[in-house]
Design a protein around this motif. Structure first.
Motif, PDB file in Angstrom:
ATOM      1  N   PRO A   1       0.823  -1.214   0.000  1.00 60.63           N
ATOM      2  CA  PRO A   1       0.000   0.000   0.000  1.00 60.63           C
ATOM      3  C   PRO A   1       0.859   1.267   0.000  1.00 60.63           C
ATOM      4  CG  PRO A   1      -0.170  -1.179   2.098  1.00 60.63           C
ATOM      5  CD  PRO A   1       0.727  -1.999   1.225  1.00 60.63           C
ATOM      6  N   GLU A   2       0.369   2.297  -0.661  1.00 57.17           N
ATOM      7  CA  GLU A   2       1.061   3.598  -0.664  1.00 57.17           C
ATOM      8  C   GLU A   2       0.076   4.660  -0.219  1.00 57.17           C
ATOM      9  OE1 GLU A   2       2.763   4.755  -4.442  1.00 57.17           O
ATOM     10  OE2 GLU A   2       4.190   3.097  -4.362  1.00 57.17           O
ATOM     11  N   SER A   3       0.596   5.752   0.319  1.00 55.61           N
ATOM     12  CA  SER A   3      -0.324   6.827   0.723  1.00 55.61           C
ATOM     13  C   SER A   3      -0.600   7.740  -0.458  1.00 55.61           C
ATOM     14  CB  SER A   3       0.269   7.620   1.886  1.00 55.61           C
ATOM     15  OG  SER A   3       1.522   8.123   1.501  1.00 55.61           O
ATOM     16  N   SER A   4      -1.770   8.387  -0.422  1.00 48.42           N
ATOM     17  CA  SER A   4      -2.125   9.345  -1.472  1.00 48.42           C
ATOM     18  C   SER A   4      -1.215  10.565  -1.349  1.00 48.42           C
ATOM     19  CB  SER A   4      -3.571   9.796  -1.318  1.00 48.42           C
ATOM     20  OG  SER A   4      -4.404   8.704  -1.102  1.00 48.42           O
ATOM     21  N   ASP A   5      -1.286  11.438  -2.365  1.00 51.55           N
ATOM     22  CA  ASP A   5      -0.374  12.583  -2.395  1.00 51.55           C
ATOM     23  C   ASP A   5      -0.973  13.806  -1.688  1.00 51.55           C
ATOM     24  OD1 ASP A   5       1.766  11.417  -4.061  1.00 51.55           O
ATOM     25  OD2 ASP A   5       0.131  11.201  -5.493  1.00 51.55           O
ATOM     26  N   ILE A   6      -0.086  14.679  -1.252  1.00 48.51           N
ATOM     27  CA  ILE A   6      -0.556  15.939  -0.666  1.00 48.51           C
ATOM     28  C   ILE A   6      -0.593  16.987  -1.775  1.00 48.51           C
ATOM     29  CG2 ILE A   6       0.142  15.531   1.719  1.00 48.51           C
ATOM     30  CD1 ILE A   6       2.688  17.086   1.117  1.00 48.51           C
ATOM     31  N   PRO A   7      -1.450  18.013  -1.701  1.00 51.40           N
ATOM     32  CA  PRO A   7      -2.213  18.425  -0.522  1.00 51.40           C
ATOM     33  C   PRO A   7      -3.678  17.965  -0.490  1.00 51.40           C
ATOM     34  CG  PRO A   7      -2.148  20.221  -2.099  1.00 51.40           C
ATOM     35  CD  PRO A   7      -1.427  19.062  -2.733  1.00 51.40           C
ATOM     36  N   PHE A   8      -4.091  17.075  -1.418  1.00 51.08           N
ATOM     37  CA  PHE A   8      -5.527  16.734  -1.458  1.00 51.08           C
ATOM     38  C   PHE A   8      -5.768  15.232  -1.281  1.00 51.08           C
ATOM     39  CE2 PHE A   8      -4.780  20.257  -4.600  1.00 51.08           C
ATOM     40  CZ  PHE A   8      -5.185  21.286  -3.761  1.00 51.08           C
ATOM     41  N   GLY A   9      -4.853  14.572  -0.587  1.00 43.17           N
ATOM     42  CA  GLY A   9      -4.925  13.109  -0.528  1.00 43.17           C
ATOM     43  C   GLY A   9      -5.470  12.555   0.771  1.00 43.17           C
ATOM     44  N   PHE A  10      -6.056  13.418   1.584  1.00 46.40           N
ATOM     45  CA  PHE A  10      -6.481  12.926   2.885  1.00 46.40           C
ATOM     46  C   PHE A  10      -7.876  13.428   3.238  1.00 46.40           C
ATOM     47  CE2 PHE A  10      -6.870  13.615   7.480  1.00 46.40           C
ATOM     48  CZ  PHE A  10      -6.739  12.302   7.907  1.00 46.40           C
ATOM     49  N   GLY A  11      -8.785  12.488   3.494  1.00 51.37           N
ATOM     50  CA  GLY A  11     -10.148  12.868   3.876  1.00 51.37           C
ATOM     51  C   GLY A  11     -10.499  12.263   5.219  1.00 51.37           C
ATOM     52  N   SER A  12     -11.553  12.767   5.828  1.00 47.46           N
ATOM     53  CA  SER A  12     -11.980  12.255   7.141  1.00 47.46           C
ATOM     54  C   SER A  12     -12.813  10.987   6.969  1.00 47.46           C
ATOM     55  CB  SER A  12     -12.821  13.313   7.850  1.00 47.46           C
ATOM     56  OG  SER A  12     -14.090  13.405   7.218  1.00 47.46           O
ATOM     57  N   GLY A  13     -13.094  10.323   8.080  1.00 47.17           N
ATOM     58  CA  GLY A  13     -13.989   9.161   8.053  1.00 47.17           C
ATOM     59  C   GLY A  13     -15.367   9.546   7.526  1.00 47.17           C
ATOM     60  N   GLY A  14     -15.782  10.779   7.825  1.00 45.08           N
ATOM     61  CA  GLY A  14     -17.068  11.278   7.325  1.00 45.08           C
ATOM     62  C   GLY A  14     -17.083  11.329   5.801  1.00 45.08           C
ATOM     63  N   GLY A  15     -15.927  11.572   5.201  1.00 47.30           N
ATOM     64  CA  GLY A  15     -15.827  11.576   3.731  1.00 47.30           C
ATOM     65  C   GLY A  15     -15.906  10.172   3.169  1.00 47.30           C
ATOM     66  N   VAL A  16     -15.325   9.206   3.879  1.00 47.64           N
ATOM     67  CA  VAL A  16     -15.314   7.814   3.394  1.00 47.64           C
ATOM     68  C   VAL A  16     -16.730   7.244   3.328  1.00 47.64           C
ATOM     69  CG1 VAL A  16     -14.527   5.462   3.911  1.00 47.64           C
ATOM     70  CG2 VAL A  16     -12.992   7.383   4.291  1.00 47.64           C
ATOM     71  N   ILE A  17     -17.563   7.556   4.335  1.00 44.48           N
ATOM     72  CA  ILE A  17     -18.896   6.934   4.378  1.00 44.48           C
ATOM     73  C   ILE A  17     -19.864   7.474   3.320  1.00 44.48           C
ATOM     74  CG2 ILE A  17     -18.779   6.059   6.760  1.00 44.48           C
ATOM     75  CD1 ILE A  17     -20.298   8.538   7.679  1.00 44.48           C
ATOM     76  N   PHE A  18     -19.412   8.433   2.500  1.00 43.06           N
ATOM     77  CA  PHE A  18     -20.215   8.850   1.339  1.00 43.06           C
ATOM     78  C   PHE A  18     -20.491   7.655   0.417  1.00 43.06           C
ATOM     79  CE2 PHE A  18     -20.556  13.534   0.202  1.00 43.06           C
ATOM     80  CZ  PHE A  18     -20.415  13.974   1.496  1.00 43.06           C
ATOM     81  N   GLY A  19     -19.686   6.598   0.566  1.00 40.95           N
ATOM     82  CA  GLY A  19     -19.847   5.425  -0.314  1.00 40.95           C
ATOM     83  C   GLY A  19     -21.106   4.623  -0.056  1.00 40.95           C
ATOM     84  N   VAL A  20     -21.752   4.829   1.077  1.00 35.26           N
ATOM     85  CA  VAL A  20     -22.974   4.062   1.383  1.00 35.26           C
ATOM     86  C   VAL A  20     -24.153   5.010   1.576  1.00 35.26           C
ATOM     87  CG1 VAL A  20     -21.931   2.007   2.420  1.00 35.26           C
ATOM     88  CG2 VAL A  20     -22.342   4.012   3.849  1.00 35.26           C
ATOM     89  N   THR A  21     -25.362   4.491   1.379  1.00 32.12           N
ATOM     90  CA  THR A  21     -26.551   5.305   1.617  1.00 32.12           C
ATOM     91  C   THR A  21     -26.566   5.760   3.081  1.00 32.12           C
ATOM     92  OG1 THR A  21     -28.976   5.299   1.591  1.00 32.12           O
ATOM     93  CG2 THR A  21     -27.939   3.196   2.019  1.00 32.12           C
TER      94      THR A  21
END
Ligand code: SF4
Length: 373
Positions: free
Chosen positions: A206-226
């Motif tokens: 695994p690799e990390s995403s790039d800065i400055p726009f590569g990091f979101g909160s857990g609240g951003g991740v859950i956009f994937g589900v209803t």
């Protein structure tokens, strides 16, 4: 040119793999990717990994190997969406105008409103989708000669969704006369491209995403589900970030079973009535009830695909009960391991607002007319 059909009925549209390979081979072009939350839980099992496991780190690695210069996370765009949408929601609750607020991040739903409920166009949030916000911000960032290095920027967004291709072509998806998202690849297109390279995806580190726009909160991740957009809005409105608060929010009704979820939460002395809907037939049921006055809400979240983006038309199709459950669990697991759960606590979001976004919020983060037009 190969055409694919969107199962939401939203659009018939073609693959974009050829154009992306072409951009990747041009040395004078910076090719930037953004990866949506639902993609990370649907790629692994195509390479023999357990269903629903989040493989974001491996996706970042493979995209770098394929030649992408920068790989960003759409969860960063989702954080921006929540910052703007929760402010818009509070404004409307205070003024009592244009309620219920209808969410705007699903382009198939927005198209549906325009076609079937035009009298509710004003209720739709003016916020661009996470894809739209992140692409506009990235393009603006690289417009600055200090960041561009003299290269042209091509923005590729990797989505679980065929309707996002249509969204990227709407007039509202252009800034300063330039398209914000140049190409949209679906999850299945990404899987095909990885297979073409012959890279052993399962074995990648695994690799990390790039800065400055590569990091979101857990609240951003859950956009994937209803329910994810709503849960992220409620987190934003919560006064603290205690574990108990997040647990209470998760149990308020937003994660209950079913394609139409109704519940209410207290906020500053008002009982906020919320409806979370997935599937366009269910959206029609709810909109008819709202239209007739039978139901009243402050906020309605609607996703065209049942269960949300994890079951989008661009995801691998053979998804039975086990796969659906595994993808949902994968999204919630990715949230649980996120150090930061709320958009306003994402330091990269804060520095963007204090930095180059200042004064450009409306231009880059909002639609200037009804977003389906
Ligand atoms: Fe696309 Fe479906 Fe998600 Fe809507 S719910 S944004 S149509 S994948």
């Amino acid at each position: 040119q190969c055409r694919i059909f969107c199962p939401t009925g939203a659009i018939s549209i073609r693959h974009n793999r050829g154009e992306v390979w072409e951009a990747l081979s041009d040395p004078d072009t910076r090719v930037v990717a953004q990866v949506a939350p639902a993609v990370r839980v649907a790629v692994g099992d195509a390479f023999g990994l357990p269903k629903g496991r989040s493989v974001m780190g491996k996706i970042v690695n493979v995209l770098h190997r394929m030649g992408f210069d920068e790989v960003y996370d759409t969860t960063f765009g989702a954080d921006l969406t929540i910052m703007e949408e929760s402010a818009e929601f509070l404004e409307r609750v205070q003024s009592g105008e244009k309620l219920p607020l209808l969410t705007s991040c699903c382009p198939a739903w927005v198209k549906f409103v325009g076609e079937h409920y035009p009298e509710f166009e004003e209720n739709v949030s003016t916020c661009r989708s996470p894809q739209g916000m992140l692409s506009a911000v990235v393009k603006e960032y690289f417009r600055d000669p200090a960041n561009s290095g003299g290269k042209k920027t091509v923005m590729v967004s990797i989505m679980p969704c065929t309707a996002k291709k249509m969204e990227a072509n709407r007039p509202n998806s252009y800034t300063k006369g330039e398209k914000d998202t140049d190409f949209v690849l679906t999850t299945t297109e990404l899987i095909d491209m990885i297979k073409t390279t012959g890279i052993d995806f399962a074995e990648l580190e695994p690799e990390s995403s790039d800065i400055p726009f590569g990091f979101g909160s857990g609240g951003g991740v859950i956009f994937g589900v209803t329910g994810g957009v709503t849960e992220a809005v409620i987190r934003r409105l919560a006064p603290d970030h205690a574990k108990e608060t997040f647990q209470e929010i998760a149990e308020c009704g937003v994660r209950q079973e079913g394609f139409i979820r109704e519940f209410s939460i207290p906020y500053n002395g008002t009982e906020i009535r919320i409806c979370v809907v997935s599937g366009l037939a269910n959206a029609r049921t709810v909109m008819e009830q709202v239209k007739s006055g039978e139901k009243e809400y402050h906020l309605i979240e609607i996703m065209a695909c049942r269960r949300g983006c994890i079951m989008g038309g661009g995801q691998p199709r053979l998804a039975g009960k086990r796969t659906k459950a595994a993808r949902t669990a994968g999204i919630y697991r990715a949230d649980s391991v996120s150090v930061i759960k709320k958009c306003d606590e994402n330091p990269m979001v804060a520095s963007l607002y204090e930095g180059f976004l200042k004064g450009k919020e409306h231009e880059l983060l909002h639609n200037h007319s009804f977003c389906a037009k």
